[in-house]
Design a protein around this motif. Structure first.
Motif, PDB file in Angstrom:
ATOM      1  N   PRO A  60      19.182  52.088  82.001  1.00  0.00           N
ATOM      2  CA  PRO A  60      18.120  51.343  82.683  1.00  0.00           C
ATOM      3  C   PRO A  60      17.671  50.130  81.871  1.00  0.00           C
ATOM      4  CG  PRO A  60      17.115  53.114  81.469  1.00  0.00           C
ATOM      5  CD  PRO A  60      18.624  53.206  81.235  1.00  0.00           C
ATOM      6  N   VAL A  61      16.823  49.319  82.465  1.00  0.00           N
ATOM      7  CA  VAL A  61      16.198  48.194  81.768  1.00  0.00           C
ATOM      8  C   VAL A  61      14.906  48.705  81.142  1.00  0.00           C
ATOM      9  CG1 VAL A  61      15.157  45.924  82.045  1.00  0.00           C
ATOM     10  CG2 VAL A  61      17.184  46.528  83.362  1.00  0.00           C
ATOM     11  N   LEU A  62      14.711  48.431  79.866  1.00  0.00           N
ATOM     12  CA  LEU A  62      13.492  48.847  79.174  1.00  0.00           C
ATOM     13  C   LEU A  62      12.569  47.642  79.035  1.00  0.00           C
ATOM     14  CD1 LEU A  62      15.094  50.966  76.303  1.00  0.00           C
ATOM     15  CD2 LEU A  62      14.410  51.715  78.584  1.00  0.00           C
ATOM     16  N   ASN A  63      11.481  47.638  79.777  1.00  0.00           N
ATOM     17  CA  ASN A  63      10.516  46.539  79.706  1.00  0.00           C
ATOM     18  C   ASN A  63       9.422  46.884  78.711  1.00  0.00           C
ATOM     19  OD1 ASN A  63      11.695  44.873  81.681  1.00  0.00           O
ATOM     20  ND2 ASN A  63      10.857  46.179  83.278  1.00  0.00           N
ATOM     21  N   VAL A  64       9.251  46.029  77.709  1.00  0.00           N
ATOM     22  CA  VAL A  64       8.267  46.280  76.658  1.00  0.00           C
ATOM     23  C   VAL A  64       7.542  44.981  76.351  1.00  0.00           C
ATOM     24  CG1 VAL A  64       7.947  47.091  74.294  1.00  0.00           C
ATOM     25  CG2 VAL A  64       9.771  48.046  75.676  1.00  0.00           C
ATOM     26  N   THR A  65       6.257  45.078  76.095  1.00  0.00           N
ATOM     27  CA  THR A  65       5.462  43.927  75.711  1.00  0.00           C
ATOM     28  C   THR A  65       5.761  43.560  74.263  1.00  0.00           C
ATOM     29  OG1 THR A  65       3.731  44.630  77.231  1.00  0.00           O
ATOM     30  CG2 THR A  65       3.102  43.056  75.536  1.00  0.00           C
ATOM     31  N   THR A  66       5.757  42.281  73.962  1.00  0.00           N
ATOM     32  CA  THR A  66       6.021  41.808  72.610  1.00  0.00           C
ATOM     33  C   THR A  66       5.047  42.442  71.623  1.00  0.00           C
ATOM     34  OG1 THR A  66       6.764  39.699  73.498  1.00  0.00           O
ATOM     35  CG2 THR A  66       6.165  39.734  71.180  1.00  0.00           C
ATOM     36  N   ASN A  67       5.553  42.806  70.452  1.00  0.00           N
ATOM     37  CA  ASN A  67       4.808  43.401  69.335  1.00  0.00           C
ATOM     38  C   ASN A  67       4.416  44.849  69.561  1.00  0.00           C
ATOM     39  OD1 ASN A  67       4.987  41.048  67.821  1.00  0.00           O
ATOM     40  ND2 ASN A  67       3.074  40.249  68.634  1.00  0.00           N
ATOM     41  N   ASN A  69       5.337  48.852  69.458  1.00  0.00           N
ATOM     42  CA  ASN A  69       6.269  49.741  68.785  1.00  0.00           C
ATOM     43  C   ASN A  69       7.003  50.532  69.854  1.00  0.00           C
ATOM     44  OD1 ASN A  69       5.498  49.160  66.040  1.00  0.00           O
ATOM     45  ND2 ASN A  69       3.600  50.207  66.500  1.00  0.00           N
ATOM     46  N   VAL A  70       8.327  50.614  69.748  1.00  0.00           N
ATOM     47  CA  VAL A  70       9.138  51.283  70.753  1.00  0.00           C
ATOM     48  C   VAL A  70       9.730  52.557  70.156  1.00  0.00           C
ATOM     49  CG1 VAL A  70      11.127  51.077  72.285  1.00  0.00           C
ATOM     50  CG2 VAL A  70       9.680  49.086  71.836  1.00  0.00           C
ATOM     51  N   VAL A  71       9.549  53.667  70.859  1.00  0.00           N
ATOM     52  CA  VAL A  71      10.127  54.947  70.466  1.00  0.00           C
ATOM     53  C   VAL A  71      11.095  55.358  71.563  1.00  0.00           C
ATOM     54  CG1 VAL A  71       9.665  57.363  69.941  1.00  0.00           C
ATOM     55  CG2 VAL A  71       8.040  55.604  69.222  1.00  0.00           C
ATOM     56  N   VAL A  72      12.374  55.518  71.216  1.00  0.00           N
ATOM     57  CA  VAL A  72      13.396  55.924  72.180  1.00  0.00           C
ATOM     58  C   VAL A  72      13.966  57.264  71.721  1.00  0.00           C
ATOM     59  CG1 VAL A  72      15.594  55.341  73.249  1.00  0.00           C
ATOM     60  CG2 VAL A  72      13.961  53.528  72.707  1.00  0.00           C
ATOM     61  N   ASN A  73      13.774  58.279  72.547  1.00  0.00           N
ATOM     62  CA  ASN A  73      14.362  59.597  72.296  1.00  0.00           C
ATOM     63  C   ASN A  73      15.557  59.749  73.220  1.00  0.00           C
ATOM     64  OD1 ASN A  73      12.418  60.477  70.390  1.00  0.00           O
ATOM     65  ND2 ASN A  73      10.994  60.841  72.062  1.00  0.00           N
ATOM     66  N   ALA A  74      16.749  59.714  72.647  1.00  0.00           N
ATOM     67  CA  ALA A  74      17.975  59.809  73.434  1.00  0.00           C
ATOM     68  C   ALA A  74      18.635  61.149  73.177  1.00  0.00           C
ATOM     69  CB  ALA A  74      18.916  58.671  73.077  1.00  0.00           C
ATOM     70  N   LYS A  75      18.941  61.871  74.266  1.00  0.00           N
ATOM     71  CA  LYS A  75      19.659  63.146  74.180  1.00  0.00           C
ATOM     72  C   LYS A  75      21.093  62.897  74.631  1.00  0.00           C
ATOM     73  CE  LYS A  75      15.614  65.912  75.179  1.00  0.00           C
ATOM     74  NZ  LYS A  75      14.994  66.833  76.138  1.00  0.00           N
ATOM     75  N   ASN A  76      22.030  63.081  73.725  1.00  0.00           N
ATOM     76  CA  ASN A  76      23.442  62.859  74.022  1.00  0.00           C
ATOM     77  C   ASN A  76      24.042  64.150  74.563  1.00  0.00           C
ATOM     78  OD1 ASN A  76      26.056  62.068  74.180  1.00  0.00           O
ATOM     79  ND2 ASN A  76      26.371  61.844  71.991  1.00  0.00           N
ATOM     80  N   LYS A  77      24.309  64.175  75.869  1.00  0.00           N
ATOM     81  CA  LYS A  77      24.927  65.340  76.502  1.00  0.00           C
ATOM     82  C   LYS A  77      26.410  65.100  76.768  1.00  0.00           C
ATOM     83  CE  LYS A  77      20.620  66.817  78.602  1.00  0.00           C
ATOM     84  NZ  LYS A  77      19.910  67.096  79.862  1.00  0.00           N
ATOM     85  N   LEU A  78      26.976  64.111  76.106  1.00  0.00           N
ATOM     86  CA  LEU A  78      28.398  63.815  76.237  1.00  0.00           C
ATOM     87  C   LEU A  78      29.190  64.708  75.289  1.00  0.00           C
ATOM     88  CD1 LEU A  78      28.179  59.917  76.181  1.00  0.00           C
ATOM     89  CD2 LEU A  78      28.170  61.420  78.177  1.00  0.00           C
ATOM     90  N   ASP A  79      30.498  64.777  75.489  1.00  0.00           N
ATOM     91  CA  ASP A  79      31.348  65.552  74.584  1.00  0.00           C
ATOM     92  C   ASP A  79      31.928  64.683  73.469  1.00  0.00           C
ATOM     93  OD1 ASP A  79      33.047  64.077  76.108  1.00  0.00           O
ATOM     94  OD2 ASP A  79      34.249  65.755  76.838  1.00  0.00           O
ATOM     95  N   GLU A  80      31.302  63.541  73.228  1.00  0.00           N
ATOM     96  CA  GLU A  80      31.721  62.626  72.173  1.00  0.00           C
ATOM     97  C   GLU A  80      30.482  61.929  71.609  1.00  0.00           C
ATOM     98  OE1 GLU A  80      33.628  58.925  73.868  1.00  0.00           O
ATOM     99  OE2 GLU A  80      33.596  60.187  75.655  1.00  0.00           O
ATOM    100  N   ASN A  81      30.655  61.262  70.488  1.00  0.00           N
ATOM    101  CA  ASN A  81      29.549  60.534  69.883  1.00  0.00           C
ATOM    102  C   ASN A  81      29.185  59.331  70.715  1.00  0.00           C
ATOM    103  OD1 ASN A  81      29.405  62.318  67.717  1.00  0.00           O
ATOM    104  ND2 ASN A  81      30.867  61.145  66.524  1.00  0.00           N
ATOM    105  N   LEU A  82      27.955  58.863  70.577  1.00  0.00           N
ATOM    106  CA  LEU A  82      27.464  57.730  71.358  1.00  0.00           C
ATOM    107  C   LEU A  82      26.768  56.758  70.416  1.00  0.00           C
ATOM    108  CD1 LEU A  82      26.775  56.508  74.206  1.00  0.00           C
ATOM    109  CD2 LEU A  82      24.629  57.726  73.993  1.00  0.00           C
ATOM    110  N   LEU A  83      27.039  55.462  70.593  1.00  0.00           N
ATOM    111  CA  LEU A  83      26.383  54.430  69.827  1.00  0.00           C
ATOM    112  C   LEU A  83      25.640  53.522  70.808  1.00  0.00           C
ATOM    113  CD1 LEU A  83      25.866  52.757  67.229  1.00  0.00           C
ATOM    114  CD2 LEU A  83      27.961  51.506  67.771  1.00  0.00           C
ATOM    115  N   MET A  84      24.326  53.386  70.617  1.00  0.00           N
ATOM    116  CA  MET A  84      23.513  52.501  71.447  1.00  0.00           C
ATOM    117  C   MET A  84      22.987  51.375  70.553  1.00  0.00           C
ATOM    118  SD  MET A  84      21.443  55.369  73.634  1.00  0.00           S
ATOM    119  CE  MET A  84      20.370  54.185  74.381  1.00  0.00           C
ATOM    120  N   THR A  85      23.119  50.155  71.017  1.00  0.00           N
ATOM    121  CA  THR A  85      22.638  49.002  70.243  1.00  0.00           C
ATOM    122  C   THR A  85      21.738  48.137  71.104  1.00  0.00           C
ATOM    123  OG1 THR A  85      24.551  47.669  70.860  1.00  0.00           O
ATOM    124  CG2 THR A  85      24.731  48.951  68.839  1.00  0.00           C
ATOM    125  N   TRP A  86      20.876  47.390  70.431  1.00  0.00           N
ATOM    126  CA  TRP A  86      19.994  46.439  71.113  1.00  0.00           C
ATOM    127  C   TRP A  86      20.173  45.088  70.500  1.00  0.00           C
ATOM    128  CZ3 TRP A  86      18.532  51.517  70.937  1.00  0.00           C
ATOM    129  CH2 TRP A  86      18.058  52.068  72.109  1.00  0.00           C
TER     130      TRP A  86
END
Length: 86
Positions: A60-67, A69-86
């Motif tokens: 999804p698109v994450l809309n956040v106001t400037t300044n 603090n962003v907390v992202v809790n990601a649960k990887n339910k895949l059968d492989e590793n996952l890399l997320m970048t911003w």
């Protein structure tokens, strides 16, 4: 002398109130898993966020106001590793 002391206490109180002000936080919960979808017209296994694909990739698109603090809790339910970048 009493007025000076009162003014001093008010200034110290205001200063401490500003110093202990909390920064705003924005929280996101992301569940990454496989689903069957047809993004190209043929059913295939795709990676979805929160169990759905809204016809737009990536989702999804994450809309956040400037300044904020962003907390992202990601649960990887895949059968492989996952890399997320911003």
């Amino acid at each position: 002398m009493g007025a000076f002391r009162l003014l001093y206490l008010i200034c110290v109180g205001l200063l401490l109130g500003v110093c202990f002000g909390a920064d705003p936080f924005t929280n996101f919960e992301l569940d990454i898993s496989y689903i069957t979808a047809s993004p190209l017209g043929v059913p295939q296994q795709v990676i979805a966020v929160n169990g759905k694909v809204n016809g737009k990739f990536p989702d999804p698109v994450l809309n956040v106001t400037t300044n904020y603090n962003v907390v992202v809790n990601a649960k990887n339910k895949l059968d492989e590793n996952l890399l997320m970048t911003w």
